[in-house]
Scaffold this motif. Structure first.
Motif, PDB file in Angstrom:
ATOM      1  N   ALA A   6      12.679  -0.721  63.266  1.00 28.93           N
ATOM      2  CA  ALA A   6      13.261  -1.237  64.498  1.00 28.93           C
ATOM      3  C   ALA A   6      14.541  -2.012  64.217  1.00 28.93           C
ATOM      4  N   ASP A   7      15.033  -1.963  63.002  1.00 37.23           N
ATOM      5  CA  ASP A   7      16.225  -2.703  62.615  1.00 37.23           C
ATOM      6  C   ASP A   7      17.481  -2.052  63.166  1.00 37.23           C
ATOM      7  N   SER A   8      18.594  -2.744  62.981  1.00 40.67           N
ATOM      8  CA  SER A   8      19.875  -2.176  63.384  1.00 40.67           C
ATOM      9  C   SER A   8      20.254  -1.048  62.438  1.00 40.67           C
ATOM     10  N   LEU A   9      21.198  -0.265  62.862  1.00 40.67           N
ATOM     11  CA  LEU A   9      21.655   0.870  62.066  1.00 40.67           C
ATOM     12  C   LEU A   9      22.220   0.403  60.721  1.00 40.67           C
ATOM     13  N   LYS A  10      23.007  -0.653  60.761  1.00 37.98           N
ATOM     14  CA  LYS A  10      23.624  -1.171  59.541  1.00 37.98           C
ATOM     15  C   LYS A  10      22.575  -1.649  58.542  1.00 37.98           C
ATOM     16  N   SER A  11      21.578  -2.351  59.011  1.00 37.26           N
ATOM     17  CA  SER A  11      20.549  -2.841  58.097  1.00 37.26           C
ATOM     18  C   SER A  11      19.694  -1.705  57.546  1.00 37.26           C
ATOM     19  N   ARG A  12      19.448  -0.661  58.381  1.00 46.76           N
ATOM     20  CA  ARG A  12      18.689   0.486  57.874  1.00 46.76           C
ATOM     21  C   ARG A  12      19.433   1.182  56.750  1.00 46.76           C
ATOM     22  N   VAL A  13      20.759   1.309  56.884  1.00 47.85           N
ATOM     23  CA  VAL A  13      21.552   2.000  55.859  1.00 47.85           C
ATOM     24  C   VAL A  13      21.603   1.186  54.575  1.00 47.85           C
ATOM     25  N   PHE A  14      21.977  -0.074  54.692  1.00 45.61           N
ATOM     26  CA  PHE A  14      22.210  -0.867  53.492  1.00 45.61           C
ATOM     27  C   PHE A  14      20.933  -1.399  52.849  1.00 45.61           C
ATOM     28  N   ASN A  15      19.799  -1.334  53.544  1.00 47.00           N
ATOM     29  CA  ASN A  15      18.528  -1.756  52.951  1.00 47.00           C
ATOM     30  C   ASN A  15      17.717  -0.588  52.402  1.00 47.00           C
ATOM     31  N   SER A  16      18.175   0.643  52.621  1.00 45.12           N
ATOM     32  CA  SER A  16      17.455   1.814  52.119  1.00 45.12           C
ATOM     33  C   SER A  16      17.648   1.947  50.612  1.00 45.12           C
ATOM     34  N   LYS A  17      16.563   2.206  49.928  1.00 43.47           N
ATOM     35  CA  LYS A  17      16.604   2.347  48.471  1.00 43.47           C
ATOM     36  C   LYS A  17      16.531   3.801  48.023  1.00 43.47           C
ATOM     37  N   HIS A  18      16.247   4.723  48.947  1.00 46.54           N
ATOM     38  CA  HIS A  18      16.042   6.132  48.586  1.00 46.54           C
ATOM     39  C   HIS A  18      17.279   7.006  48.775  1.00 46.54           C
ATOM     40  N   LEU A  19      18.411   6.412  49.100  1.00 48.97           N
ATOM     41  CA  LEU A  19      19.605   7.202  49.400  1.00 48.97           C
ATOM     42  C   LEU A  19      20.271   7.728  48.134  1.00 48.97           C
ATOM     43  N   LYS A  20      20.744   8.964  48.191  1.00 44.06           N
ATOM     44  CA  LYS A  20      21.440   9.573  47.063  1.00 44.06           C
ATOM     45  C   LYS A  20      22.941   9.350  47.154  1.00 44.06           C
ATOM     46  N   SER A  21      23.447   9.173  48.364  1.00 45.23           N
ATOM     47  CA  SER A  21      24.875   8.987  48.608  1.00 45.23           C
ATOM     48  C   SER A  21      25.183   7.497  48.739  1.00 45.23           C
ATOM     49  N   PRO A  22      26.439   7.125  48.547  1.00 42.91           N
ATOM     50  CA  PRO A  22      26.814   5.708  48.697  1.00 42.91           C
ATOM     51  C   PRO A  22      26.584   5.213  50.123  1.00 42.91           C
ATOM     52  N   PRO A  23      26.007   4.036  50.267  1.00 39.76           N
ATOM     53  CA  PRO A  23      25.710   3.508  51.605  1.00 39.76           C
ATOM     54  C   PRO A  23      26.937   3.389  52.507  1.00 39.76           C
ATOM     55  N   LYS A  24      28.090   3.075  51.959  1.00 44.32           N
ATOM     56  CA  LYS A  24      29.295   2.960  52.785  1.00 44.32           C
ATOM     57  C   LYS A  24      29.645   4.289  53.446  1.00 44.32           C
ATOM     58  N   GLN A  25      29.511   5.389  52.697  1.00 45.85           N
ATOM     59  CA  GLN A  25      29.812   6.708  53.256  1.00 45.85           C
ATOM     60  C   GLN A  25      28.803   7.082  54.333  1.00 45.85           C
ATOM     61  N   ILE A  26      27.550   6.793  54.075  1.00 45.76           N
ATOM     62  CA  ILE A  26      26.503   7.116  55.043  1.00 45.76           C
ATOM     63  C   ILE A  26      26.691   6.311  56.326  1.00 45.76           C
ATOM     64  N   TYR A  27      27.007   5.034  56.176  1.00 51.81           N
ATOM     65  CA  TYR A  27      27.203   4.197  57.362  1.00 51.81           C
ATOM     66  C   TYR A  27      28.394   4.684  58.184  1.00 51.81           C
ATOM     67  N   ALA A  28      29.467   5.075  57.524  1.00 52.47           N
ATOM     68  CA  ALA A  28      30.635   5.595  58.240  1.00 52.47           C
ATOM     69  C   ALA A  28      30.275   6.862  59.016  1.00 52.47           C
ATOM     70  N   LEU A  29      29.555   7.767  58.380  1.00 56.34           N
ATOM     71  CA  LEU A  29      29.152   9.011  59.029  1.00 56.34           C
ATOM     72  C   LEU A  29      28.218   8.750  60.197  1.00 56.34           C
ATOM     73  N   VAL A  30      27.218   7.921  59.987  1.00 56.34           N
ATOM     74  CA  VAL A  30      26.205   7.660  61.007  1.00 56.34           C
ATOM     75  C   VAL A  30      26.798   6.902  62.189  1.00 56.34           C
ATOM     76  N   SER A  31      27.646   5.930  61.924  1.00 57.21           N
ATOM     77  CA  SER A  31      28.209   5.153  63.029  1.00 57.21           C
ATOM     78  C   SER A  31      29.153   6.013  63.876  1.00 57.21           C
ATOM     79  N   GLU A  32      29.957   6.858  63.247  1.00 57.06           N
ATOM     80  CA  GLU A  32      30.840   7.741  64.011  1.00 57.06           C
ATOM     81  C   GLU A  32      30.061   8.808  64.764  1.00 57.06           C
ATOM     82  N   ALA A  33      29.031   9.337  64.143  1.00 55.34           N
ATOM     83  CA  ALA A  33      28.211  10.351  64.822  1.00 55.34           C
ATOM     84  C   ALA A  33      27.508   9.763  66.031  1.00 55.34           C
TER      85      ALA A  33
END
Length: 72
Positions: free
Chosen positions: A18-45
Motif C-alpha cells: 500500500a506504499d507510494s510508488l517511489k517507496s515501492r521502487v526504492f525499497n524493492s530488493k529483487h530488482l535487476k535494473s537500477p531503481p532510478k531507471q525503473i522509477y523513471a519508466l513507471v512514473s512516466e507510464a
C-alpha cells in the motif's frame, strides 16, 4: 528487457503493497535494473496511462497479438 518486467511488478501492487510508488521502487530488493531507471519508466507510464490505453485500444493491438497457450 528485465527493466520492463521489473516495472510491471511495481505498477500493479499486490494487496500488501500500500506504499507510494517511489517507496515501492526504492525499497524493492529483487530488482535487476537500477531503481532510478525503473522509477523513471513507471512514473512516466503512470502519467500517460490513459493516453497509452486509448492508443492500444484504437490500434487493436491486443487483437493482433499472438496469445500464449494456457498452461494448466
Amino acid at each position: 528487457m528485465s527493466l520492463y518486467y521489473d516495472a510491471v511488478t511495481l505498477l500493479v501492487p499486490s494487496t500488501d503493497q500500500a506504499d507510494s510508488l517511489k517507496s515501492r521502487v526504492f525499497n524493492s530488493k529483487h530488482l535487476k535494473s537500477p531503481p532510478k531507471q525503473i522509477y523513471a519508466l513507471v512514473s512516466e507510464a503512470s502519467k500517460w496511462s490513459s493516453v497509452l490505453s486509448e492508443v492500444v485500444e484504437k490500434s487493436q493491438l491486443l487483437q493482433l497479438e499472438r496469445k500464449k497457450p494456457c498452461v494448466v
